[in-house]
Write a protein that holds these residues in place. Structure first.
Motif, PDB file in Angstrom:
ATOM      1  N   UNK A 163       0.731  -1.146  -0.061  1.00  0.00           N
ATOM      2  CA  UNK A 163      -0.157   0.005  -0.015  1.00  0.00           C
ATOM      3  C   UNK A 163       0.846   1.152   0.083  1.00  0.00           C
ATOM      4  N   UNK A 164       1.981   1.116   0.788  1.00  0.00           N
ATOM      5  CA  UNK A 164       2.989   2.346   0.770  1.00  0.00           C
ATOM      6  C   UNK A 164       3.415   2.283  -0.644  1.00  0.00           C
ATOM      7  N   UNK A 165       3.983   1.451  -1.315  1.00  0.00           N
ATOM      8  CA  UNK A 165       4.615   1.446  -2.361  1.00  0.00           C
ATOM      9  C   UNK A 165       3.620   2.174  -3.574  1.00  0.00           C
ATOM     10  N   UNK A 166       2.229   1.852  -3.522  1.00  0.00           N
ATOM     11  CA  UNK A 166       1.027   2.211  -4.329  1.00  0.00           C
ATOM     12  C   UNK A 166       0.889   3.725  -4.145  1.00  0.00           C
ATOM     13  N   UNK A 167       0.994   4.239  -2.769  1.00  0.00           N
ATOM     14  CA  UNK A 167       0.830   5.735  -2.745  1.00  0.00           C
ATOM     15  C   UNK A 167       2.174   6.372  -3.113  1.00  0.00           C
ATOM     16  N   UNK A 168       3.174   5.748  -2.970  1.00  0.00           N
ATOM     17  CA  UNK A 168       4.527   6.580  -3.580  1.00  0.00           C
ATOM     18  C   UNK A 168       4.312   6.497  -5.063  1.00  0.00           C
ATOM     19  N   UNK A 169       3.862   5.520  -5.536  1.00  0.00           N
ATOM     20  CA  UNK A 169       3.827   5.615  -7.143  1.00  0.00           C
ATOM     21  C   UNK A 169       2.582   6.148  -7.554  1.00  0.00           C
ATOM     22  N   UNK A 170       1.406   6.461  -7.040  1.00  0.00           N
ATOM     23  CA  UNK A 170       0.639   7.322  -7.397  1.00  0.00           C
ATOM     24  C   UNK A 170       0.853   8.690  -7.255  1.00  0.00           C
ATOM     25  N   UNK A 171       1.514   9.130  -6.079  1.00  0.00           N
ATOM     26  CA  UNK A 171       2.063  10.432  -5.813  1.00  0.00           C
ATOM     27  C   UNK A 171       3.159  10.711  -6.726  1.00  0.00           C
ATOM     28  N   UNK A 172       4.108   9.954  -7.211  1.00  0.00           N
ATOM     29  CA  UNK A 172       5.107  10.291  -8.238  1.00  0.00           C
ATOM     30  C   UNK A 172       4.248  10.566  -9.446  1.00  0.00           C
ATOM     31  N   UNK A 173       3.515   9.639  -9.901  1.00  0.00           N
ATOM     32  CA  UNK A 173       2.596  10.091 -11.136  1.00  0.00           C
ATOM     33  C   UNK A 173       2.048  11.271 -11.184  1.00  0.00           C
ATOM     34  N   UNK A 174       1.389  11.497 -10.017  1.00  0.00           N
ATOM     35  CA  UNK A 174       0.758  12.949  -9.785  1.00  0.00           C
ATOM     36  C   UNK A 174       1.728  14.106 -10.024  1.00  0.00           C
ATOM     37  N   UNK A 175       3.113  13.764  -9.758  1.00  0.00           N
ATOM     38  CA  UNK A 175       4.015  15.004  -9.940  1.00  0.00           C
ATOM     39  C   UNK A 175       4.552  15.073 -11.317  1.00  0.00           C
ATOM     40  N   UNK A 176       4.995  13.914 -11.682  1.00  0.00           N
ATOM     41  CA  UNK A 176       5.897  13.880 -13.004  1.00  0.00           C
ATOM     42  C   UNK A 176       5.182  14.092 -14.424  1.00  0.00           C
ATOM     43  N   UNK A 177       3.802  13.565 -14.419  1.00  0.00           N
ATOM     44  CA  UNK A 177       3.041  13.661 -15.662  1.00  0.00           C
ATOM     45  C   UNK A 177       2.707  15.093 -15.846  1.00  0.00           C
ATOM     46  N   UNK A 178       2.006  15.905 -15.040  1.00  0.00           N
ATOM     47  CA  UNK A 178       1.644  17.100 -15.146  1.00  0.00           C
ATOM     48  C   UNK A 178       2.820  17.973 -15.536  1.00  0.00           C
ATOM     49  N   UNK A 179       4.073  18.052 -14.925  1.00  0.00           N
ATOM     50  CA  UNK A 179       5.095  18.789 -15.087  1.00  0.00           C
ATOM     51  C   UNK A 179       5.841  18.356 -16.564  1.00  0.00           C
ATOM     52  N   UNK A 180       5.794  17.161 -16.804  1.00  0.00           N
ATOM     53  CA  UNK A 180       6.210  16.870 -18.103  1.00  0.00           C
ATOM     54  C   UNK A 180       5.343  17.544 -19.298  1.00  0.00           C
ATOM     55  N   UNK A 181       4.145  17.639 -18.810  1.00  0.00           N
ATOM     56  CA  UNK A 181       3.085  18.091 -19.964  1.00  0.00           C
ATOM     57  C   UNK A 181       3.306  19.413 -20.295  1.00  0.00           C
ATOM     58  N   UNK A 182       3.624  20.245 -19.003  1.00  0.00           N
ATOM     59  CA  UNK A 182       3.920  21.707 -19.148  1.00  0.00           C
ATOM     60  C   UNK A 182       5.059  21.870 -20.142  1.00  0.00           C
ATOM     61  N   UNK A 183       6.110  21.222 -20.065  1.00  0.00           N
ATOM     62  CA  UNK A 183       7.413  21.551 -20.940  1.00  0.00           C
ATOM     63  C   UNK A 183       7.177  20.856 -22.263  1.00  0.00           C
ATOM     64  N   UNK A 184       6.146  20.087 -22.565  1.00  0.00           N
ATOM     65  CA  UNK A 184       6.292  19.606 -23.804  1.00  0.00           C
ATOM     66  C   UNK A 184       5.986  20.258 -25.173  1.00  0.00           C
ATOM     67  N   UNK A 185       5.209  21.644 -25.148  1.00  0.00           N
ATOM     68  CA  UNK A 185       5.290  22.331 -26.204  1.00  0.00           C
ATOM     69  C   UNK A 185       6.534  22.764 -26.668  1.00  0.00           C
ATOM     70  N   UNK A 186       7.449  22.813 -25.978  1.00  0.00           N
ATOM     71  CA  UNK A 186       8.803  23.185 -26.486  1.00  0.00           C
ATOM     72  C   UNK A 186       9.220  22.562 -27.861  1.00  0.00           C
ATOM     73  N   UNK A 187       8.753  21.352 -28.029  1.00  0.00           N
ATOM     74  CA  UNK A 187       9.087  20.548 -29.319  1.00  0.00           C
ATOM     75  C   UNK A 187      10.497  20.067 -29.215  1.00  0.00           C
ATOM     76  N   UNK A 188      11.032  20.053 -27.993  1.00  0.00           N
ATOM     77  CA  UNK A 188      12.348  19.417 -27.917  1.00  0.00           C
ATOM     78  C   UNK A 188      12.269  18.269 -26.851  1.00  0.00           C
ATOM     79  N   UNK A 189      11.539  17.253 -27.089  1.00  0.00           N
ATOM     80  CA  UNK A 189      11.021  16.207 -26.379  1.00  0.00           C
ATOM     81  C   UNK A 189      12.253  15.446 -26.142  1.00  0.00           C
TER      82      UNK A 189
END
Length: 189
Positions: A163-189
């Motif tokens: 359960x703790x590993x799942x909480x860490x995974x969900x929290x990390x995904x909630x951090x990484x995905x929106x931040x990666x999305x905000x920089x994606x329009x740079x065109x330099x993926x």
């Protein structure tokens, strides 16, 4: 001295120097450079392709603060649901004697701090990296893998560790995905 077939070129007139009348290689001639107007379209194309797209730091940090709120919400919900499902041993990183309020507060602060650190990393990478999104996702996924696998390596019961590993995974995904999305329009993926 007999005359040679080149005698007219090397005549005996003293007014013309022999090296001025000699044959020269066409590559030895001084050529006029082409006017820059000829290359204007090429220069414009090169500048448009080499210019880095604009991603404002304001946009990155606003998305980072929104992501921090999302990560705090995920951490709070994960701890509350995890304690309801697996008992007071969740999270396994904290001692079992820690109350629910202490666990929620600790995870909320840590997830907010992790989001601010991830936003700062993304800010730096957009300024200096050739492919900032790829670099950010690589670094963040490595950190997320460590955070997810850490509870599974402790000598604790399997249920709270999962359960703790799942909480860490969900929290990390909630951090990484929106931040990666905000920089994606740079065109330099």
């Amino acid at each position: 001295m007999p005359e040679t077939p080149f005698e007219p070129f090397y005549g005996r007139r003293g007014d013309v120097r022999p090296w001025q009348r000699s044959f020269r290689c066409s590559s030895a001639r001084v050529r006029q450079p082409a006017p820059m107007a000829r290359y204007r379209e090429f220069v414009e194309l090169h500048e448009s392709l080499s210019a880095s797209p604009e991603v404002t730091t304001r946009r990155i940090w606003l998305r980072g603060m929104g992501t921090a709120a999302l990560a705090v919400s995920v951490a709070v919900a994960g701890i509350l649901i995890g304690r309801a499902v697996a008992g007071p041993g969740v999270p396994v990183i904290l001692p079992s004697s820690a109350g629910t309020g202490d666990a929620v507060f600790t995870y909320a602060v840590c997830s907010g701090a992790a989001t601010v650190q991830a936003t700062a990393l993304l800010h730096v990478l957009t300024a200096v990296a050739e492919r900032p999104v790829r670099a950010f996702v690589s670094i963040a996924m490595a950190a997320l893998a460590v955070a997810t696998l850490l509870p599974l390596t402790l000598a604790v019961p399997a249920g709270p560790a999962l359960v703790t590993a799942a909480v860490h995974l969900a929290g990390g995904a909630a951090i990484v995905l929106p931040l990666a999305r905000v920089a994606a329009p740079t065109g330099r993926l």
